[in-house]
Structures are given as structure tokens and as C-alpha cells.
Design a protein around this motif. Structure first.
Motif, PDB file in Angstrom:
ATOM      1  N   ILE A  85       0.843  -1.201   0.000  1.00  0.00           N
ATOM      2  CA  ILE A  85       0.000   0.000   0.000  1.00  0.00           C
ATOM      3  C   ILE A  85       0.876   1.248   0.000  1.00  0.00           C
ATOM      4  O   ILE A  85       0.654   2.191  -0.767  1.00  0.00           O
ATOM      5  N   ALA A  86       1.897   1.210   0.873  1.00  0.00           N
ATOM      6  CA  ALA A  86       2.775   2.377   0.983  1.00  0.00           C
ATOM      7  C   ALA A  86       3.608   2.565  -0.274  1.00  0.00           C
ATOM      8  O   ALA A  86       3.854   3.689  -0.711  1.00  0.00           O
ATOM      9  N   ALA A  87       4.024   1.451  -0.870  1.00  0.00           N
ATOM     10  CA  ALA A  87       4.911   1.556  -2.019  1.00  0.00           C
ATOM     11  C   ALA A  87       4.219   2.262  -3.185  1.00  0.00           C
ATOM     12  O   ALA A  87       4.812   3.135  -3.829  1.00  0.00           O
ATOM     13  N   TYR A  88       2.964   1.913  -3.419  1.00  0.00           N
ATOM     14  CA  TYR A  88       2.240   2.583  -4.504  1.00  0.00           C
ATOM     15  C   TYR A  88       2.065   4.067  -4.216  1.00  0.00           C
ATOM     16  O   TYR A  88       2.289   4.922  -5.078  1.00  0.00           O
ATOM     17  N   ALA A  89       1.685   4.368  -2.965  1.00  0.00           N
ATOM     18  CA  ALA A  89       1.497   5.773  -2.613  1.00  0.00           C
ATOM     19  C   ALA A  89       2.817   6.531  -2.749  1.00  0.00           C
ATOM     20  O   ALA A  89       2.855   7.664  -3.255  1.00  0.00           O
ATOM     21  N   ALA A  90       3.901   5.882  -2.330  1.00  0.00           N
ATOM     22  CA  ALA A  90       5.203   6.542  -2.392  1.00  0.00           C
ATOM     23  C   ALA A  90       5.591   6.823  -3.832  1.00  0.00           C
ATOM     24  O   ALA A  90       6.140   7.883  -4.154  1.00  0.00           O
ATOM     25  N   TYR A  91       5.297   5.878  -4.715  1.00  0.00           N
ATOM     26  CA  TYR A  91       5.621   6.092  -6.124  1.00  0.00           C
ATOM     27  C   TYR A  91       4.861   7.294  -6.671  1.00  0.00           C
ATOM     28  O   TYR A  91       5.422   8.159  -7.353  1.00  0.00           O
ATOM     29  N   ALA A  92       3.560   7.362  -6.338  1.00  0.00           N
ATOM     30  CA  ALA A  92       2.761   8.488  -6.817  1.00  0.00           C
ATOM     31  C   ALA A  92       3.330   9.804  -6.303  1.00  0.00           C
ATOM     32  O   ALA A  92       3.419  10.791  -7.040  1.00  0.00           O
ATOM     33  N   LEU A  93       3.753   9.799  -5.042  1.00  0.00           N
ATOM     34  CA  LEU A  93       4.271  11.038  -4.464  1.00  0.00           C
ATOM     35  C   LEU A  93       5.646  11.396  -5.015  1.00  0.00           C
ATOM     36  O   LEU A  93       6.029  12.563  -5.043  1.00  0.00           O
ATOM     37  N   ILE A 120       5.865   0.519 -14.968  1.00  0.00           N
ATOM     38  CA  ILE A 120       7.137   1.077 -14.472  1.00  0.00           C
ATOM     39  C   ILE A 120       7.292   0.749 -13.009  1.00  0.00           C
ATOM     40  O   ILE A 120       8.343   0.294 -12.554  1.00  0.00           O
ATOM     41  N   PHE A 121       6.220   0.939 -12.250  1.00  0.00           N
ATOM     42  CA  PHE A 121       6.290   0.680 -10.821  1.00  0.00           C
ATOM     43  C   PHE A 121       6.613  -0.776 -10.539  1.00  0.00           C
ATOM     44  O   PHE A 121       7.509  -1.097  -9.769  1.00  0.00           O
ATOM     45  N   ARG A 122       5.862  -1.653 -11.208  1.00  0.00           N
ATOM     46  CA  ARG A 122       5.971  -3.068 -10.879  1.00  0.00           C
ATOM     47  C   ARG A 122       7.290  -3.657 -11.376  1.00  0.00           C
ATOM     48  O   ARG A 122       7.911  -4.460 -10.699  1.00  0.00           O
ATOM     49  N   LYS A 123       7.737  -3.224 -12.557  1.00  0.00           N
ATOM     50  CA  LYS A 123       8.899  -3.898 -13.141  1.00  0.00           C
ATOM     51  C   LYS A 123      10.213  -3.187 -12.853  1.00  0.00           C
ATOM     52  O   LYS A 123      11.281  -3.786 -12.931  1.00  0.00           O
ATOM     53  N   ILE A 124      10.164  -1.897 -12.546  1.00  0.00           N
ATOM     54  CA  ILE A 124      11.424  -1.169 -12.332  1.00  0.00           C
ATOM     55  C   ILE A 124      11.547  -0.677 -10.892  1.00  0.00           C
ATOM     56  O   ILE A 124      12.490  -1.016 -10.183  1.00  0.00           O
ATOM     57  N   ILE A 125      10.575   0.112 -10.471  1.00  0.00           N
ATOM     58  CA  ILE A 125      10.714   0.762  -9.174  1.00  0.00           C
ATOM     59  C   ILE A 125      10.691  -0.237  -8.027  1.00  0.00           C
ATOM     60  O   ILE A 125      11.527  -0.182  -7.118  1.00  0.00           O
ATOM     61  N   LEU A 126       9.738  -1.148  -8.048  1.00  0.00           N
ATOM     62  CA  LEU A 126       9.608  -2.074  -6.929  1.00  0.00           C
ATOM     63  C   LEU A 126      10.877  -2.908  -6.715  1.00  0.00           C
ATOM     64  O   LEU A 126      11.389  -2.969  -5.595  1.00  0.00           O
ATOM     65  N   PRO A 127      11.425  -3.535  -7.767  1.00  0.00           N
ATOM     66  CA  PRO A 127      12.662  -4.290  -7.547  1.00  0.00           C
ATOM     67  C   PRO A 127      13.822  -3.398  -7.091  1.00  0.00           C
ATOM     68  O   PRO A 127      14.588  -3.791  -6.221  1.00  0.00           O
ATOM     69  N   LEU A 128      13.910  -2.188  -7.654  1.00  0.00           N
ATOM     70  CA  LEU A 128      15.024  -1.310  -7.277  1.00  0.00           C
ATOM     71  C   LEU A 128      14.900  -0.835  -5.835  1.00  0.00           C
ATOM     72  O   LEU A 128      15.889  -0.498  -5.204  1.00  0.00           O
ATOM     73  N   SER A 129      13.667  -0.789  -5.338  1.00  0.00           N
ATOM     74  CA  SER A 129      13.450  -0.244  -4.001  1.00  0.00           C
ATOM     75  C   SER A 129      13.616  -1.281  -2.908  1.00  0.00           C
ATOM     76  O   SER A 129      13.311  -1.004  -1.754  1.00  0.00           O
ATOM     77  N   PHE A 130      14.106  -2.459  -3.255  1.00  0.00           N
ATOM     78  CA  PHE A 130      14.164  -3.509  -2.260  1.00  0.00           C
ATOM     79  C   PHE A 130      14.834  -3.093  -0.944  1.00  0.00           C
ATOM     80  O   PHE A 130      14.312  -3.373   0.132  1.00  0.00           O
ATOM     81  N   PRO A 131      15.989  -2.390  -0.995  1.00  0.00           N
ATOM     82  CA  PRO A 131      16.608  -2.020   0.286  1.00  0.00           C
ATOM     83  C   PRO A 131      15.689  -1.179   1.166  1.00  0.00           C
ATOM     84  O   PRO A 131      15.631  -1.383   2.377  1.00  0.00           O
ATOM     85  N   ALA A 132      14.953  -0.267   0.548  1.00  0.00           N
ATOM     86  CA  ALA A 132      14.056   0.574   1.343  1.00  0.00           C
ATOM     87  C   ALA A 132      12.888  -0.245   1.879  1.00  0.00           C
ATOM     88  O   ALA A 132      12.466  -0.061   3.020  1.00  0.00           O
ATOM     89  N   LEU A 133      12.389  -1.160   1.067  1.00  0.00           N
ATOM     90  CA  LEU A 133      11.307  -2.021   1.542  1.00  0.00           C
ATOM     91  C   LEU A 133      11.779  -2.844   2.725  1.00  0.00           C
ATOM     92  O   LEU A 133      11.070  -2.996   3.728  1.00  0.00           O
ATOM     93  N   ALA A 134      13.004  -3.374   2.625  1.00  0.00           N
ATOM     94  CA  ALA A 134      13.541  -4.175   3.724  1.00  0.00           C
ATOM     95  C   ALA A 134      13.693  -3.318   4.977  1.00  0.00           C
ATOM     96  O   ALA A 134      13.367  -3.763   6.078  1.00  0.00           O
ATOM     97  N   SER A 135      14.176  -2.080   4.803  1.00  0.00           N
ATOM     98  CA  SER A 135      14.324  -1.195   5.966  1.00  0.00           C
ATOM     99  C   SER A 135      13.001  -1.025   6.673  1.00  0.00           C
ATOM    100  O   SER A 135      12.889  -1.197   7.887  1.00  0.00           O
ATOM    101  N   PHE A 136      11.989  -0.703   5.889  1.00  0.00           N
ATOM    102  CA  PHE A 136      10.704  -0.474   6.528  1.00  0.00           C
ATOM    103  C   PHE A 136      10.178  -1.744   7.173  1.00  0.00           C
ATOM    104  O   PHE A 136       9.640  -1.713   8.277  1.00  0.00           O
ATOM    105  N   ALA A 137      10.353  -2.872   6.482  1.00  0.00           N
ATOM    106  CA  ALA A 137       9.841  -4.124   7.037  1.00  0.00           C
ATOM    107  C   ALA A 137      10.450  -4.385   8.415  1.00  0.00           C
ATOM    108  O   ALA A 137       9.764  -4.822   9.335  1.00  0.00           O
ATOM    109  N   ILE A 138      11.747  -4.098   8.561  1.00  0.00           N
ATOM    110  CA  ILE A 138      12.374  -4.329   9.865  1.00  0.00           C
ATOM    111  C   ILE A 138      11.802  -3.387  10.912  1.00  0.00           C
ATOM    112  O   ILE A 138      11.480  -3.798  12.028  1.00  0.00           O
ATOM    113  N   PHE A 139      11.666  -2.123  10.542  1.00  0.00           N
ATOM    114  CA  PHE A 139      11.070  -1.167  11.478  1.00  0.00           C
ATOM    115  C   PHE A 139       9.710  -1.657  11.937  1.00  0.00           C
ATOM    116  O   PHE A 139       9.397  -1.694  13.128  1.00  0.00           O
ATOM    117  N   GLN A 140       8.896  -1.991  10.969  1.00  0.00           N
ATOM    118  CA  GLN A 140       7.527  -2.370  11.272  1.00  0.00           C
ATOM    119  C   GLN A 140       7.507  -3.652  12.087  1.00  0.00           C
ATOM    120  O   GLN A 140       6.730  -3.787  13.018  1.00  0.00           O
TER     121      GLN A 140
END
Lengths: 378, 384
Positions: free
Chosen positions: A187-195, A282-302
Motif C-alpha cells: 500500500i505504501a509503495a504505490y502511494a510513495a511512487y505516486a508522491l 514502471i512501478f511493478r517492473k522497475i521501481i519495486l525491484p530497485l526499491s528492495f533495500p528501502a522495503l527491507a528497511s521499513f519491514a524491519i522497522f515495522q
């Protein structure tokens, strides 16, 4: 920078010592409960955990077998047994009254009023001998001060996991944590991409709102949500707490991910657009895979946040076996088992071990996330 | 972050205010349809699978996780699909269609997040203000009675006093120790290991940390062997053992130690990164000028990382305002150690007075607000 200190050995030593001191200060408290949770509970109750490896002195009160059971032996009526009852130890002294609990050395003979005698050997074997056939079913009390070897056990853990309900709470915590960690991410990833990469009116305002929501105290949300939940009918349920954690985690998730995505190279996205890719692709094929480190960071926080949370769980989950999470259980034990440190230390360790393991395994991502969230220009 | 400006989109025939409303309406309809359909699907699949799978909580949790992700994905995929069907990027109106779709798509991406944020964070703020003017059950209008009560309540004053103490001590101490730890660990070979260990308490829950420290503060009557580390040290040096957490005023400081212990690692990690970001030339110049290591640290390095220190400081300040687990677990506000967050919890759960509890929550919110505004301004500066 090491050159500054490099040529001053005294200063280098001072630095090493200071860091050692800091590290000790920051790790000893945790080490304390780890060591304590593995100690025998009787030893834990009377000696500090830092003495865990040394033999400890213990005073025990044993009761000899009831006089009724005495058997005749060479004209005297004799009772035999062991004061340690098989638990091991080394007697140093003994006594027969509470006023002088260690009046006699081992193998000495203590006389009782009615002509009976008591002897205790170093290994704990006692002999009580009466001149006549004794009566009664209350055995003679024997006070023994013993030196015990250090004893370690996993009994405390078995105890808390299976009889104090920690095991169930562990499962409850996992039940809360797993969905509550994963669901907000997408949910956050899509919103973040839009922003970060889409243009629309109100974008700046929305961003400012999210930065503002980052610091809204949870206390604000509890009562309104509790009322709302009760009206909808999801008060005290896992679905309620999953949604709550999702909501409370979203501002940080969006903020972290937006900052990260906004830093991705513009050329990649532009060339994909030129090739006719839609935003969704673009989001699904480029941004999401590239953002893995940030996703992992948030996952640990959460993960850390939901696992360690007490407030949200207390408000939105019930106080019963099926819903009490680890932190809630720990708090209850602090109230009901205030002095039983063998239970408290083992419980605390059960509650903190998973986040600590995750922390050490994923520290890199955690640090990265912290830096992205707090340092300007991160 | 400098690259946050967007890709220029073709802006032929920018929609007027009426066009904007139409865009919004279509976005809303697609969004709601998408959310409802994906949630209903997920719930239906859950119900169907739940009847088949064993009744084990963890299995359900994993199932919910998978379905949650699937529902999110289904929503984003489906809503984009609907949008492309309504405004296909082909045919005679292609330019117009692309523009309209581009106006709506961001809202589809943002939809679930905005809805959830609205329900979980924005609505409660409004509702809390409403509740603060109402009685215990939130129905009866009482005007400013809750605020009047707050002004005269002794326990509230005690909480405020303690909160201010916490605010003065904890951020300062945690930042200070963090700065020292960062400066020292950066100079030695095993610095990373040391950092990990100092950072570790960050992973421990407040309640877990409370147990850890309650054990350290444990008190046994004088003459018996102390099993709490602090009293053991005190008696070793000939002092009298104390029941530390029951000493009024002092106990607050003993509780603060716990939070400082947890937060120092956070400060250290961030400040260490900032210290390493200082340009080498400034330090080299200082060395050539004969500055001592201490001078370099205080006069060259620290002034250059003030902005980061401020960020660390405010972050910990916000945490301090919200912290309640430690007080709840250690003293539950007894012996004069009450703080706002725990006091609010008290009125909510034991006092069962939603009006008063909301009023206290608003006080916490008011204390956070200046930092919030400052954060927003900093963030906007960054994003330009």
C-alpha cells in the motif's frame, strides 16, 4: 581521522578503554537476565547473577523422616536420610534450632533434649537416633548450611513456555506481527511512487501531511478507534489490530519509500516511458525491484515495532489466553510474579530474543532506513 | 532528494475546476469499486480456505498476509485496468484520454493509503477534539469542564512536571552519549562490533527493557545479599541499599535511564554517519594548525553536524512524549513517577472516562505540534 590519534598511543588506549566501558554498560543489563534465566531458581534468589560461576552458600531447612518410621538398630531407634533429598550439595555445618542454624560442624553429634542425637555428614546424609521408640509424625528439623556448585538449568524456560503461558503468547505475537508487517508495504509503495514520480494537484500538501502524521502520538488515535471498532464490531480481534498497525505504520513507510524512490535515477523512468511503459508497469517492473533495500528497511522497522508494541495490543486485543501478546504477558508477570526472577528473566528473554536475532541479521537495512528517515539529504 | 521533481507531462488543455471535479469523481468511483471488490474477494477466499485449513492461528495469520498482499495487488492492477478501459490510450481521442488517465492514476495509487491514513490518524485527531468537550461516555456535552478539571488536577500537574523532566534529560543524555559513542567507535578497529552492541537495546521492547532494569534496581532488605546489580554495587562501597524505584523524584531518573539506554544507539548510528560525512579538508586543516583531538571534535566536527544533532534530538523528544510502557511496567505512576501518556492510559482504561483521557491526549498532541511544524518546514525545504 585515525591519523589524529595514531601517533598518540596513550590516547588510543584511552579510546579503547572508554569504548569497552560503554559496551559493557550497554550489554551487561541484557547479559544479566540471560545468565539469570539459566540459573537454578534457588541460587538465583539468594545470589547476584555475577556470582553465577562460583559456588554459592545456601541455608536449607530439612525435615527428618517422621519418628514413627524409626527402626531399631543396636538398641537405639534410628532414622536415616539425606538433607538434600538427592538434589546434591556439600554440607558445611548444621544445627537443630533456628537460633543457631550452623552450631555444629559436619560429622559432629548434636544432642537434643530427650537424649536423641543428630549427625549430618558432608554429603548430606543424616542420622537421627533416639534412646527409646519415638512417636509422632513430625520429623526433627535440621538446619544445614551448604556450599553448592553452580547449577544451570533450562527448567525456567520450560516452565514459562508451558505453564506460564509464554508459549501461547509467542504464537499470538507472531499472529499479530506477520500480517501487520507485510500488508502495509505494498500500500505504501504505490502511494510513495505516486508522491515521488507522478504529478497531480495537492501533491505537496499531501507530502506535508504525511510528514506531519509521522509524529502524531498514538494516544490520540486510541479512543476514537476503539469507539469506531466497537461500532463496526471488530473490537478485540486480530483483524482490528492488523488494520491498526497498518494505519500507524503507513506514514513512516510512505515517507521512507518516497525518499528512496525520489532518489532513483530519472533516466530509467524516462526511458521506460519513452518505450511506452505505463506507470503501473514502471512501478511493478522497475521501481519495486530497485526499491528492495528501502522495503527491507521499513519491514524491519515495522516488525520491531509491532513485535515490541504494548499499547496497541492492550487497547485492541483482549486480555485472554488466545489474544495476550508477549509484551502484555510480560507486563502481567511483572505484576503477579514480581519477585520470581527465574520466571521474569526467562520470560523477558523469550520476548526479546526474536527481535534481537532479526536486529543482528538485518542491521544493515535498519541503519540504512534510519539514515534515510532522519538525516537531511538521505 | 534533490531529484524529487516530477517528469514533465504534456499539458494540452489543462482541466478547469469542473474538469478537476469530474476527474476526482471518476477516481473516487474506480477507487471505491476496486477496494470493495478486492476486499470482498479476499474475505470470500479467506472464508472458503478457513473452512478447509486446520484451525491454527499461525496458519490463519500467514493466510491473511498472503491474501492481504494479493488484495492490494488485485486492487492496484484492477483499478488501473478499469482506468485504461475507460480512457484507452488509442483511438481518435488518444491525447485527451492519456491526459485524463494521468490525472486520475495518482489517486488510484494513493487511494488505499489515503483512506487508511484518514481513518487511523486524521479522523482520530478531529474526534479527540470533539470528545474532549464531552463526558465519560462521549455522548454528553460538558463544554470546557474537562479542561477546567485538568487545570486543577494534582496528578496532571505531577505528570506535566515529570514529562518536562523527561524532556529535558532524556534527549540530551541520549544524544550526548550517542555522540560520544559515535566519535569513539569511529576511531578503533572493533568499532563496528562495539556499535552493534550499543545499538542492540533498540531491538528490545520497552517492557522487556523494564524487566531488565527492574532486575538491576532490585532491592533486598539490608543485611541480606543483594541480587540487584545497583544495590550490590552500593553495598559493596558501604552504602545502604535502597528501593530505587520507590524514591519520589529520584525514581523518574531511574526510569529515564532505561529510555536513554535504548535510544543512545539510535543517536550514535545517525551521528556517526554525520561525522563521517564531514569534509576531510576541514579536519586536515585543523591538524596542520596544531589543534588537539578534543579541539577538533568540539570546535570543528560538532559545529558541522548541528543540523543532524537537532534531528536526533527532536526525534527522541517525540518518543519521550509518547513513552508510556516503561512507566506502566516499572511503577504504574506510583511514587510520584506519573507521566502524561500513562496518565491518559489510566483514565482510558481504569477511569473509563473518554472525555478526560482525550483531553490529556490532546495535551500530548499540543506538545508535539511545534516539532511537527518544524519537521514539515524542514521537509519542504528539502524537497524543493
Amino acid at each position: 581521522m585515525s591519523t589524529v590519534v595514531g601517533n598518540r598511543p596513550a590516547l588510543t588506549w584511552a579510546v579503547h578503554l572508554a569504548v569497552l566501558f560503554l559496551v559493557a554498560l550497554w550489554t551487561l543489563p541484557t547479559l544479566g537476565i540471560l545468565v539469570s534465566s539459566l540459573r537454578d531458581k534457588d541460587q538465583l534468589a539468594v545470589s547476584g547473577w555475577w556470582t553465577a560461576l562460583t559456588a554459592s552458600e545456601r541455608n536449607i531447612v530439612a525435615r527428618a523422616a517422621p519418628p514413627d518410621e524409626a527402626e531399631e538398630e543396636d538398641g537405639r531407634w534410628v532414622l536415616k536420610g539425606n538433607v538434600f533429598e538427592g538434589s546434591g550439595g556439600k554440607a558445611a555445618a548444621f544445627g537443630v534450632s533456628s537460633r543457631e542454624p550452623s552450631a555444629f560442624a559436619v560429622d559432629e553429634t548434636a544432642e537434643l533434649r530427650d537424649g536423641a542425637t543428630v549427625t549430618v555428614a558432608a554429603n548430606g546424609d543424616y542420622v537421627v537416633a533416639y534412646p527409646q521408640k519415638p512417636e509422632g509424625n513430625r520429623g526433627q528439623r535440621i538446619f544445614v548450611s551448604s556450599v553448592e556448585p553452580p547449577r544451570f538449568t533450562t527448567e525456567n524456560y520450560e516452565n514459562v513456555l508451558f505453564s506460564e503461558g509464554l508459549g501461547k503468547s509467542f504464537i499470538n505475537t507472531m499472529t499479530v506481527t506477520i500480517p501487520a508487517t507485510v500488508i502495509p508495504i505494498l500500500i505504501a509503495a504505490y502511494a510513495a511512487y505516486a508522491l515521488a514520480w507522478m504529478e497531480f494537484p495537492g501533491r505537496a500538501l499531501l507530502l506535508a501531511t504525511i510528514v506531519g502524521l509521522l509524529v502524531v502520538p498514538l494516544q490520540m488515535s486510541l479512543i476514537p478507534l476503539l469507539r469506531l471498532y466497537n461500532e463496526v464490531g471488530i473490537g478485540k480481534s486480530f483483524i482490528g489490530i492488523w488494520l491498526a498497525h497498518t494505519g500507524f505504520g503507513l506514514p513512516l513507510a510512505i515517507y521512507l519509500l518516497r525518499n528512496y524512490m525520489a532518489g532513483l535515477p530519472r533516466e530509467i523512468i524516462e526511458s521506460a516511458k519513452v518505450d511506452g511503459a505505463s506507470d503501473f508497469e514502471i512501478f511493478r517492473k522497475i521501481i519495486l525491484p530497485l526499491s528492495f533495500p528501502a522495503l527491507a528497511s521499513f519491514a524491519i522497522f515495522q516488525f520491531l515495532w509491532t513485535w515490541n508494541d504494548l499499547l496497541v495490543a492492550t487497547v485492541f486485543l483482549g486480555n485472554n489466553e488466545e489474544q495476550l501478546v508477549l509484551t502484555g504477558r510480560l507486563r502481567e508477570l511483572l505484576g503477579s510474579r514480581g519477585g520470581n526472577w527465574e520466571i521474569l528473566t526467562a520470560s523477558a528473554f523469550v520476548a526479546i530474543i526474536v527481535p534481537i536475532l532479526v536486529f543482528f541479521a538485518m542491521q544493515r537495512y535498519l541503519v540504512r532506513g534510519l539514515l534515510a528517515g532522519s538525516v537531511k539529504g538521505g | 532528494m534533490a531529484m524529487s521533481s516530477t517528469i514533465p507531462t504534456p499539458t494540452t488543455g489543462s482541466p478547469g475546476p469542473g474538469g478537476f471535479l469530474v476527474t476526482l469523481a471518476i477516481a473516487l468511483i474506480i477507487m471505491l469499486a476496486g477496494i470493495v471488490v478486492s476486499v470482498v474477494c479476499a474475505v470470500a477466499v479467506f472464508a472458503a480456505l478457513n473452512a478447509v485449513l486446520p484451525d491454527i492461528k499461525l496458519v490463519q495469520a500467514v493466510l491473511v498476509m498472503l491474501l492481504g498482499v494479493a488484495a492490494c495487488f488485485g486492487y492496484f492492477w484492477g483499478s488501473n485496468r478499469i482506468l485504461d478501459t475507460i480512457y484507452p490510450a488509442r483511438g481518435v481521442h488518444i491525447a485527451d484520454n492519456i491526459n485524463k488517465a494521468n490525472g486520475i492514476r495518482p489517486w488510484l495509487f494513493l487511494g488505499p493509503a489515503v483512506v487508511i491514513l484518514g481513518i487511523y490518524l486524521v479522523y482520530p485527531v478531529v474526534n479527540s477534539i470533539f470528545l474532549s468537550f464531552h463526558g465519560p461516555d462521549g455522548r454528553q456535552w460538558v463544554g470546557g469542564a474537562n479542561y477546567a478539571w485538568l487545570a486543577t488536577d494534582a496528578a496532571f500537574r505531577e505528570s506535566m512536571f515529570n514529562n518536562i523532566l523527561w524532556l529535558l534529560v532524556v534527549p540530551a543524555a541520549a544524544t550526548f552519549f550517542g555522540l560520544i559513542a559515535a566519535a569513539l567507535t569511529d576511531r578503533i578497529g572493533w568499532g563496528n562490533l562495539a556499535k552493534s552492541l550499543i545499538f542492540m537495546p533498540m531491538a528490545i521492547s520497552f517492557v522487556g527493557a523494564s524487566v531488565i532494569w527492574k532486575f538491576i534496581y532490585d532491592y533486598r532488605a539490608e543485611g541480606t545479599e543483594q541480587i540487584g546489580l545497583l544495590n550490590a554495587i552500593v553495598t559493596f562501597f558501604g552504602g545502604e541499599p535502597q528501593a530505587w524505584i520507590t524514591l519520589p523524584l529520584w525514581n523518574s531518573f531511574f526510569l529515564m535511564v532505561i529510555l536513554i539506554w535504548i535510544q543512545t544507539g539510535f543517536a550514535m548510528v545517525i551521528l556517526s554517519a554525520a561525522l563521517r560525512g564531514i569534509p576531510e579538508e576541514t579536519i586536515e586543516a585543523a591538524i596542520i594548525d596544531g589543534a588537539s583531538p578534543f579541539q577538533i571534535f568540539y570546535k570543528i566536527k560538532v559545529p558541522q553536524i548541528w543540523a543532524t544533532i537537532a534531528v536526533v534530538w527532536t526525534t527522541i523528544t517525540i518518543l519521550v512524549l509518547k513513552v508510556f510502557d516503561i512507566v506502566l511496567a516499572m511503577t504504574n505512576g506510583q511514587w510520584g513517577s506519573q507521566v502524561l501518556a500513562n496518565y491518559m492510559f489510566d483514565w482510558m482504561f481504569r477511569g473509563l472516562d473518554f472525555g478526560r483521557a482525550s483531553t490529556i491526549a490532546l495535551v500530548i498532541m499540543a506538545m508535539v505540534t511545534p516539532i511537527m511544524i518544524w519537521n514539515i518546514r524542514e521537509a519542504r525545504k528539502d524537497m524543493k
